[in-house]
Design an enzyme around this catalytic site. Structure first.
Site, PDB file in Angstrom:
ATOM      1  N   LYS A 215       0.997  -1.153   0.340  1.00  0.00           N
ATOM      2  CA  LYS A 215      -0.077  -0.103  -0.070  1.00  0.00           C
ATOM      3  C   LYS A 215       1.059   1.235   0.204  1.00  0.00           C
ATOM      4  O   LYS A 215       1.782   1.261   0.445  1.00  0.00           O
ATOM      5  CB  LYS A 215      -0.723  -0.327   0.933  1.00  0.00           C
ATOM      6  N   ARG A 251      -3.800 -10.449   4.525  1.00  0.00           N
ATOM      7  CA  ARG A 251      -3.734 -10.284   2.938  1.00  0.00           C
ATOM      8  C   ARG A 251      -2.569  -9.192   3.102  1.00  0.00           C
ATOM      9  O   ARG A 251      -2.623  -8.388   2.860  1.00  0.00           O
ATOM     10  CB  ARG A 251      -5.212  -9.795   3.217  1.00  0.00           C
TER      11      ARG A 251
END
Length: 273
Positions: A215, A251
Site C-alpha cells: 500500500k 491479506r
C-alpha cells in the site's frame, strides 16, 4: 484467535479487475486469475480473496452484473479443484450471494456491511464468515475524510458497533473478523498509528485481519518506494509486526515471501531471541 506472536493465516489476493492499484489487469482473464490463485496456494496461502471491483482511491464503481461476471467463474473454477477457503471482496449483497453460490465461504466487505440496507440481512442469511472493515465514504471520497481525534479508538469503536449490528441481524459471533482498513480514509501517519495500536482491535475479542501489502502509505516511510512493486520489504516489516501484535489473518500479494518471513520470526522466537 491468534495469540500475539503466533503465525497468522495468509490470505492471497486475486484481483479480477482492470484497475487495482498493484496488479490491475494482470488477472482479469478468468484462466489467468485461477492460475494465479493456484500459485498462491502452492506458496502457502490459507485463503484466497477474490475481488472484481477495485477499491483503490478514486476507483470508479462497477455494476453488479459486471462484477458478478468477473468473479463468479473464477470462484467456481477454483472451488472445483481446491478445498482452500475462498473469500469474496465486495460491498454488494448481490455479488456476495452469487459468490457464495459459486463456492465462496467468506464475505470481505470494505464497508463493514453498511453499503446496502440489505447487507446485514444477506450476510445472516448466507451464513458465511464476514470481514468487517473500517472505511469512511467510498473510494472516490475517502481521501478527504481523514480527520480523527483518536484514529485507533474511533476505528475500534466503529468496528465494535458494526460487529454488534451484525450479531443483532443474525450473523454468528464466531463468523466475524475485523479489519482496521489500513490506507482507507487514513493518512500514512494514521495508518502507521493504527498498526502500532492494533491492541485496540484485538481487545474486542474478534480475529483481526490486516491488509497492508504494497500500500501507498509505505511511501511515507521510504519515498523511493514509488510503485507497488517497490514495497515488498516494507510489506514484510508490517506483516511481522502485525503477527507479533496478534493479527489472525494477513491479506497479502506476496505469499511465499511473507510466509518465509513469518516462519523465520517464529523460529527465532522459539530459539529465544
Amino acid at each position: 484467535m491468534s495469540r500475539a506472536g503466533a503465525i497468522p493465516q495468509l490470505m492471497g489476493i486475486v484481483n479480477v479487475t482492470p484497475d487495482s492499484f498493484s496488479d490491475g489487469g494482470d488477472f482479469r482473464d478468468p484462466e489467468a486469475a485461477v492460475a494465479h490463485a493456484r500459485r498462491l496456494i502452492a506458496e502457502g496461502a490459507d485463503l484466497i480473496d477474490i475481488g472484481g471491483e477495485s477499491t483503490r482511491p478514486g476507483a470508479p464503481p462497477v455494476a453488479e452484473d459486471e462484477e458478478i461476471a468477473r468473479v463468479a467463474p473464477v470462484i467456481a473454477a477454483l472451488r472445483a479443484e481446491s478445498a482452500v477457503p475462498i473469500s469474496i471482496d465486495t460491498m454488494k449483497p448481490a455479488v456476495a450471494r452469487a459468490a457464495v453460490a459459486a463456492g465462496a465461504t467468506l464475505w470481505n466487505d470494505v464497508t463493514a456491511l453498511s453499503w446496502s440496507s440489505d447487507s446485514l440481512a444477506t450476510a445472516a442469511e448466507l451464513g458465511c464468515g464476514v470481514i468487517l472493515m473500517h472505511m469512511r465514504g467510498d473510494p472516490r471520497t475517502m481521501n478527504a475524510r481523514t480527520a480523527y481525534a483518536d484514529v485507533a479508538g474511533e476505528v475500534a469503536g466503529y468496528l465494535r458497533d458494526r460487529a454488534d449490528a451484525a450479531i443483532a441481524a443474525g450473523v454468528r459471533r464466531e463468523a466475524i473478523r475485523l479489519d482496521p482498513g489500513v490506507g482507507f480514509a487514513k493518512t500514512a501517519p494514521q495508518s502507521l498509528e493504527l498498526l502500532a495500536r492494533l491492541d485496540r482491535l484485538t481487545a474486542l475479542g474478534f480475529p483481526v485481519v490486516v491488509g497492508a501489502s504494497r500500500k501507498s502509505f509505505l511511501k511515507h516511510v521510504d519515498p523511493s518506494a514509488k510503485s507497488a512493486d517497490d514495497r515488498l520489504a516494507g510489506s514484510l516489516a508490517v506483516a511481522l509486526a502485525a503477527a507479533r501484535a496478534g493479527a489472525a489473518i494477513l491479506r497479502v500479494h506476496d505469499v511465499a515471501a511473507t510466509r518465509q518471513a513469518l516462519l523465520t520470526q517464529a523460529a527465532l522466537a522459539e530459539a529465544g531471541l
